[in-house]
Scaffold this motif. Structure first.
Motif, short mmCIF file in Angstrom:
data_model
loop_
_atom_site.label_atom_id
_atom_site.label_comp_id
_atom_site.label_asym_id
_atom_site.label_seq_id
_atom_site.Cartn_x
_atom_site.Cartn_y
_atom_site.Cartn_z
N TRP A 1 21.05 7.70 -29.82
CA TRP A 1 21.66 6.52 -30.44
C TRP A 1 20.58 5.45 -30.59
N ILE A 2 20.47 4.91 -31.80
CA ILE A 2 19.43 3.92 -32.11
C ILE A 2 20.09 2.60 -32.51
N ALA A 3 19.69 1.53 -31.83
CA ALA A 3 20.29 0.21 -32.05
C ALA A 3 19.65 -0.52 -33.22
N ASN A 4 20.39 -1.46 -33.78
CA ASN A 4 19.88 -2.42 -34.76
C ASN A 4 20.46 -3.78 -34.39
N SER A 5 19.64 -4.65 -33.84
CA SER A 5 20.12 -5.95 -33.37
C SER A 5 20.59 -6.82 -34.52
N PRO B 1 22.62 15.03 -22.59
CA PRO B 1 22.41 13.68 -22.07
C PRO B 1 22.31 12.68 -23.22
N VAL B 2 22.78 11.47 -22.98
CA VAL B 2 22.80 10.43 -24.02
C VAL B 2 21.64 9.47 -23.80
N VAL B 3 20.89 9.19 -24.86
CA VAL B 3 19.79 8.23 -24.79
C VAL B 3 20.00 7.16 -25.85
N PHE B 4 19.79 5.92 -25.44
CA PHE B 4 19.98 4.75 -26.30
C PHE B 4 18.62 4.09 -26.49
N MET B 5 18.22 3.84 -27.75
CA MET B 5 16.91 3.28 -28.06
C MET B 5 17.05 1.90 -28.67
N GLN B 6 16.35 0.92 -28.09
CA GLN B 6 16.44 -0.47 -28.53
C GLN B 6 15.07 -0.98 -28.98
N HIS B 7 15.01 -1.43 -30.22
CA HIS B 7 13.76 -1.90 -30.81
C HIS B 7 13.38 -3.31 -30.33
N GLY B 8 12.21 -3.76 -30.78
CA GLY B 8 11.69 -5.05 -30.37
C GLY B 8 11.81 -6.12 -31.45
N LEU B 9 11.09 -7.21 -31.24
CA LEU B 9 11.08 -8.36 -32.13
C LEU B 9 10.49 -7.99 -33.49
N LEU B 10 11.11 -8.49 -34.57
CA LEU B 10 10.66 -8.24 -35.94
C LEU B 10 10.61 -6.75 -36.27
N SER B 11 11.50 -6.01 -35.63
CA SER B 11 11.58 -4.58 -35.85
C SER B 11 13.05 -4.19 -35.93
N ASP B 12 13.32 -2.93 -36.24
CA ASP B 12 14.69 -2.41 -36.21
C ASP B 12 14.63 -0.94 -35.85
N GLN C 1 10.62 -6.48 -27.07
CA GLN C 1 11.82 -7.30 -26.86
C GLN C 1 13.01 -6.45 -26.43
N GLY C 2 12.99 -5.17 -26.79
CA GLY C 2 14.04 -4.27 -26.33
C GLY C 2 14.04 -4.11 -24.83
N THR C 3 12.88 -4.33 -24.18
CA THR C 3 12.85 -4.32 -22.71
C THR C 3 13.39 -5.65 -22.17
N MET C 4 13.03 -6.74 -22.83
CA MET C 4 13.50 -8.05 -22.39
C MET C 4 15.01 -8.15 -22.47
N ILE C 5 15.60 -7.58 -23.52
CA ILE C 5 17.05 -7.59 -23.67
C ILE C 5 17.72 -6.92 -22.48
N MET C 6 17.16 -5.79 -22.05
CA MET C 6 17.75 -5.09 -20.89
C MET C 6 17.45 -5.82 -19.58
N PHE C 7 16.24 -6.34 -19.43
CA PHE C 7 15.95 -7.14 -18.23
C PHE C 7 16.96 -8.28 -18.09
N ALA C 8 17.21 -8.97 -19.20
CA ALA C 8 18.12 -10.11 -19.18
C ALA C 8 19.54 -9.69 -18.83
N LYS C 9 20.00 -8.60 -19.44
CA LYS C 9 21.37 -8.14 -19.20
C LYS C 9 21.56 -7.68 -17.76
N LEU C 10 20.64 -6.89 -17.25
CA LEU C 10 20.75 -6.38 -15.89
C LEU C 10 20.65 -7.50 -14.86
N ALA C 11 19.83 -8.51 -15.15
CA ALA C 11 19.69 -9.64 -14.23
C ALA C 11 20.94 -10.50 -14.20
N ASP C 12 21.62 -10.61 -15.34
CA ASP C 12 22.80 -11.47 -15.45
C ASP C 12 24.10 -10.79 -15.07
N ASP C 13 24.14 -9.47 -15.16
CA ASP C 13 25.39 -8.74 -14.98
C ASP C 13 25.16 -7.56 -14.04
#
Length: 410
Positions: free
Chosen positions: A112-116, A76-87, A171-183
């Motif tokens: 998979w680990i993101a870097n905004s 299974p694939v897991v994607f991890m997204q960090h928050g504000l002032l983090s990476d 902020q990694g949760t907010m990014i997904m909330f925003a994307k799912l709400a918009d798309d």
């Protein structure tokens, strides 16, 4: 010759005062830290629609997994997204048995680990670099619209999957909330959304942000007006110096105040690794991103960046910024929160997330005595949170496989 003399002087200083050496992880990137602990790691480059170049970090194998194949579709694939002032470092801050990135890799997940954009690993653009003020013209709106879209698309194409599991912090949760709400179509790409210390509205936020409040908002607006699109970062040498100072065991309690001042608590941190934490955190972002959060405090709404009446007309075709409608989200969402988290306040979670997403909240877990950063930096997070997340994802993945097998039969 000067460098040699300086090195000798520093060595003498250490011997005389018995100063402890800085942890080597302070100077390593996320893939290098993974290899330092014996894990296979990869760096992948992604280009966004607006021409930012992002770096994703991948851990395809468990520790000492002899038969590991990165293209193995059984994982299974897991994607991890960090928050504000983090990476991406926030998912590997501790020992492997305590860090989300390594725990999931050892559980046979393709990690998979993101870097905004703006973080040290993602400070590139096709047309200009971080020395150009245009580079810093972004907030989490762009991270949701461009970074997340391009990154998830790349991961799904690389792994030949239709969907994946998502873990976001702050902020990694907010990014997904925003994307799912918009798309609406994006909901199909996320099998489960696991939200650590979730934030949407921040009306009741505490800590440093509450202390700064409207005064900082007014100051930041003036600063952005005079110096548009300013980076919010520390010089690397300053951050390394802080990391070295905080590597000294005699200064642990003093250094922990820096984090506690922002976060309100640091009870679950490994104090012997404070120097490593502070070498990588805070990571760079734009002043505009921080200002966006201050706007949300002021407006008490979950909305896009406010450019003012005229600017909003140019940007959105209306005088007020559009609101992210969380009622449109259809992805099964798991919340992990704590009453001791002064940044992801329980009233905000109740009002802006639970009330809006009641039909898609698969589970809501309260953690006792967790501060905001404990969800990723806490040494107990693996046993308190990550293992149950792994069980939940595995159960879902097994059901997915059964359905695929039935389709193949019939």
């Amino acid at each position: 010759m000067f460098e040699l003399r300086l090195a000798l002087l520093f060595s003498a200083f250490r011997l005389i005062l018995n100063v402890e050496a800085i942890d080597p992880e302070c100077y390593l990137t996320v893939p290098e830290i993974a290899r330092h602990f014996g894990y296979a790691s990869e760096a992948h480059v992604v280009r966004t629609e607006d021409d930012y170049i992002l770096e994703l970090h991948r851990f395809p194998c468990a520790l000492n997994e002899s038969d590991c194949r990165p293209s193995d579709q059984k994982k299974p694939v897991v994607f991890m997204q960090h928050g504000l002032l983090s990476d991406g470092f926030c998912f590997i801050p501790n020992m492997p048995s305590q860090s989300a990135g390594f725990v999931f890799a050892d559980a046979k997940f393709d990690v998979w680990i993101a870097n905004s954009r703006g973080t040290p690993a993602s400070q590139k653009h096709i047309g200009f670099g971080p020395d150009d003020k245009r580079f810093w013209n972004f907030s989490f709106d762009e991270m949701a619209r461009y970074d997340l879209t391009a990154s998830i698309k790349y991961v799904l194409q690389t792994t030949s999957r239709e969907d994946l599991y998502y873990i976001g912090h702050s902020q990694g949760t907010m990014i997904m909330f925003a994307k799912l709400a918009d798309d609406a179509s994006f909901n199909k790409k996320i099998r489960q959304f696991h939200a650590l210390a979730p934030v949407a509205s921040v009306s009741h936020i505490g800590g440093l942000f509450k202390l700064l409040g409207k005064r900082f908002l007014e100051f930041a607006e003036v600063l952005l007006d005079r110096l548009p699109y300013t980076p919010l970062t520390f010089p690397k040498w300053v951050q390394k110096l802080i990391g070295w100072i905080c590597s000294q065991s005699r200064l642990e309690n003093i250094c922990s105040l820096e984090i506690g001042f922002i976060d309100g608590n640091e009870k679950m941190f490994n104090l012997t690794r404070l120097g490593v934490y502070l070498c990588h955190t805070p990571a760079a972002t734009s002043l505009k991103d921080l200002l966006h959060w201050m706007q949300l405090m002021d407006s008490q709404k979950v909305q896009k960046y406010d450019y003012g009446a005229k600017g909003n007309m140019d940007q959105y075709g209306q005088e007020t910024p559009p609101v992210y409608d969380l009622t449109k989200i259809r992805t099964p969402t798991f919340l992990y929160w704590s009453k001791d988290d002064i940044l992801a306040d329980t009233d905000d979670i109740r009002d802006s997330i639970l009330a809006k997403m009641n039909g898609t909240i698969a589970n809501s877990t309260e953690l006792p005595h967790y501060s905001h950063m404990d969800f990723v930096f806490g040494v107990n997070a693996a046993q308190d949170i990550y293992m149950s997340m792994i069980e939940t994802m595995r159960r879902d993945d097994n059901q997915r496989r059964k359905k695929l097998n039935l389709k193949a039969i019939y």
